[in-house]
Design an enzyme around this catalytic site. Structure first.
Site, short mmCIF file in Angstrom:
data_model
loop_
_atom_site.label_atom_id
_atom_site.label_comp_id
_atom_site.label_asym_id
_atom_site.label_seq_id
_atom_site.Cartn_x
_atom_site.Cartn_y
_atom_site.Cartn_z
CB SER A 37 25.92 52.82 -15.48
OG SER A 37 25.85 54.07 -14.91
CG HIS A 68 28.76 54.45 -11.02
ND1 HIS A 68 29.52 54.95 -12.05
CD2 HIS A 68 27.51 54.37 -11.48
CE1 HIS A 68 28.74 55.17 -13.09
NE2 HIS A 68 27.51 54.83 -12.77
CG HIS A 90 27.47 60.56 -12.68
ND1 HIS A 90 27.81 59.51 -11.86
CD2 HIS A 90 27.40 60.05 -13.94
CE1 HIS A 90 27.94 58.42 -12.59
NE2 HIS A 90 27.70 58.71 -13.85
CE1 TYR A 92 23.70 60.68 -10.74
CE2 TYR A 92 24.14 61.05 -13.06
CZ TYR A 92 24.10 60.20 -11.97
OH TYR A 92 24.47 58.90 -12.10
CD GLU A 93 27.72 60.60 -8.09
OE1 GLU A 93 28.00 59.98 -7.06
OE2 GLU A 93 28.44 60.58 -9.11
CB ALA A 120 25.08 53.18 -19.34
CG MET A 218 22.34 61.48 -17.17
SD MET A 218 21.44 60.89 -15.72
CE MET A 218 19.90 60.35 -16.48
CB SER A 219 28.82 60.31 -17.46
OG SER A 219 28.81 59.40 -18.54
CG ASN A 242 18.03 53.42 -22.00
OD1 ASN A 242 19.18 53.45 -21.53
ND2 ASN A 242 17.35 54.51 -22.27
CG HIS A 254 19.98 52.82 -12.37
ND1 HIS A 254 20.94 53.33 -13.22
CD2 HIS A 254 20.66 52.29 -11.31
CE1 HIS A 254 22.15 53.11 -12.70
NE2 HIS A 254 22.00 52.48 -11.55
N1 HPA Z 1 19.34 59.04 -20.84
C1 HPA Z 1 20.33 59.56 -20.09
N2 HPA Z 1 21.27 58.82 -19.54
C2 HPA Z 1 21.23 57.49 -19.75
C3 HPA Z 1 20.22 56.89 -20.51
C4 HPA Z 1 19.21 57.72 -21.09
O1 HPA Z 1 18.29 57.27 -21.79
N3 HPA Z 1 20.49 55.56 -20.52
C5 HPA Z 1 21.61 55.38 -19.79
N4 HPA Z 1 22.07 56.55 -19.31
#
Ligand code: HPA
Length: 286
Positions: A37, A68, A90, A92-93, A120, A218-219, A242, A254
Site C-alpha cells: 500500500s 493498489h 488480499h 479480505y477482498e 505497509a 493484512m498481506s 502507523n 487508511h
Molecule cells: N494493522 C493492520 N494492517 C495495517 C496496519 C495496521 O495497523 N497498518 C497498515 N496496514
C-alpha cells in the site's frame, strides 16, 4: 499417473499467463517485487519499463483496493532486471487463496526465484515510529488460512514445505550490512499477518506483542508461503505506517497509512535500489 483435472487446469492457466508476460518483457527478470500500500510508485522509477495491466494478463486476478493500482511492470531497478507487482491481492477482498498466490506461480513459470515482498504495517513494538522501515525476520500466520490447503501439485512444490527460514538469512545479512555501510536506519522484526479488513483491537495488539510480533498487517503471509513452496528465496520489508491499535490515543485510518507511505517513499526507494543488486548477487546459502 494422470494429472487430476483441477491441477491440469491450474497448470494451463499459469502457463498461459507466463507466456503472455514473457511475450511482453524485454529482458528476463531476476527478481520479483511485490509493492505494498502506497509503495507502488517505485515501479514508476523502473527503466526501460513495460506495463501490463492485470486485466490484460490471462487469468490474472484484479485488485480492488485504493492505493493498489493493478499493473505488472517489468524494467530495470538498481541495474537489475526485475518485475514489479504494483498492487496485490488480499484475502479480505474476498479473493480465493489461489488468486492471492497465482502471481507467485506465474513468476516461477517466468523463471524467477527471488522475491522482495513489501507491505505497509502497523508498529506493535513500542520502540518503533511511523515512517520506520523494518526488515522482516519471520512471520506469524494469524490469518487462519494457508494458501497450500487442497491438493498439492508436486510441480509447484512439496506437500509439507519447511518454513524455518521463510525470510532468507543470507538476504537479511546482506541488507543489514548495506544499511550499516550506508548509514541507513533499519528496524528488524516479526510480521504478524491478520486477515483484516478491520484494523486490530488494542487487546489483539497486546496479544500479538506478547507472542512476539513487532508489526502487523493484512498481506504478505500467503504470498511468502506460496513463494517458499515454489522454492523462492524471500526478502521482506515492512513500512511502519502507523502505530498499531491502542498504542497512541488516536484512531487508525487508511489515510494515515497512505500518507506515511508517501512520506517515506524516497527512503524506501533508496533502500530497494541499494539492496536489489545484493539480492541478485547472493547465492543460496551464502
Ligand atoms: N494493522 C493492520 N494492517 C495495517 C496496519 C495496521 O495497523 N497498518 C497498515 N496496514
Amino acid at each position: 499417473m494422470s494429472v487430476p483435472i483441477e491441477l491440469a487446469e491450474q497448470r494451463t492457466k499459469i502457463l498461459e499467463a507466463s507466456r503472455y508476460v514473457l511475450s511482453r518483457i524485454k529482458h528476463p527478470p531476476a527478481i520479483a517485487l511485490i509493492l505494498g500500500s502506497g509503495l507502488g510508485g517505485l515501479a514508476d522509477s523502473a527503466e526501460e519499463s513495460t506495463a501490463m495491466p492485470y486485466e490484460q494478463i490471462p487469468h490474472f486476478p484484479v485488485s480492488t483496493v485504493e492505493g493498489h493500482a493493478g499493473v505488472l511492470v517489468s524494467g530495470k531497478i538498481g541495474g537489475v532486471n526485475a518485475i514489479f507487482m504494483k498492487g496485490r491481492f488480499h484475502l479480505y477482498e474476498g479473493h480465493p487463496l489461489e488468486s492471492v498466490t497465482f502471481p507467485i506461480r506465474v513468476m516461477k513459470a517466468v523463471g524467477i526465484r527471488k522475491l522482495l515482498v513489501t507491505n505497509a504495517a502497523g508498529g506493535v513494538n513500542a520502540d518503533f515510529q511511523p515512517g520506520d522501515l523494518m526488515l522482516i525476520r519471520d512471520h506469524i500466520n494469524w490469518m487462519y488460512r494457508n494458501p497450500l490447503i487442497g491438493r498439492n501439485d508436486p510441480e509447484s512444490g512439496v506437500r509439507f514445505p519447511d518454513m524455518s527460514e521463510a525470510y532468507s538469512a543470507s538476504f537479511r545479512s546482506s541488507v543489514r550490512q548495506w544499511a550499516g555501510l550506508n548509514g541507513f536506519s533499519l528496524r528488524e522484526g516479526v510480521y504478524a499477518g491478520f486477515l483484516g479488513p478491520t484494523y486490530e483491537t488494542p487487546a489483539e495488539i497486546r496479544m500479538a506483542r506478547k507472542l512476539g510480533a513487532d508489526a502487523v498487517g493484512m498481506s504478505t503471509v500467503p504470498e511468502v508461503i506460496a513463494a517458499r513452496h515454489a522454492g523462492f528465496e524471500v526478502l521482506g520489508i515492512s513500512c511502519i505506517t502507523n502505530m498499531a491499535a491502542g498504542i497512541l490515543d488516536q484512531p487508525l485510518s487508511h489515510e494515515e497509512v497512505m500518507a506515511t507511505a508517501d512520506r517515506v517513499k524516497d527512503d524506501f526507494a533508496r533502500l530497494v535500489k541499494g539492496i536489489i543488486p545484493l539480492m541478485e548477487d547472493t547465492q543460496k546459502g551464502e
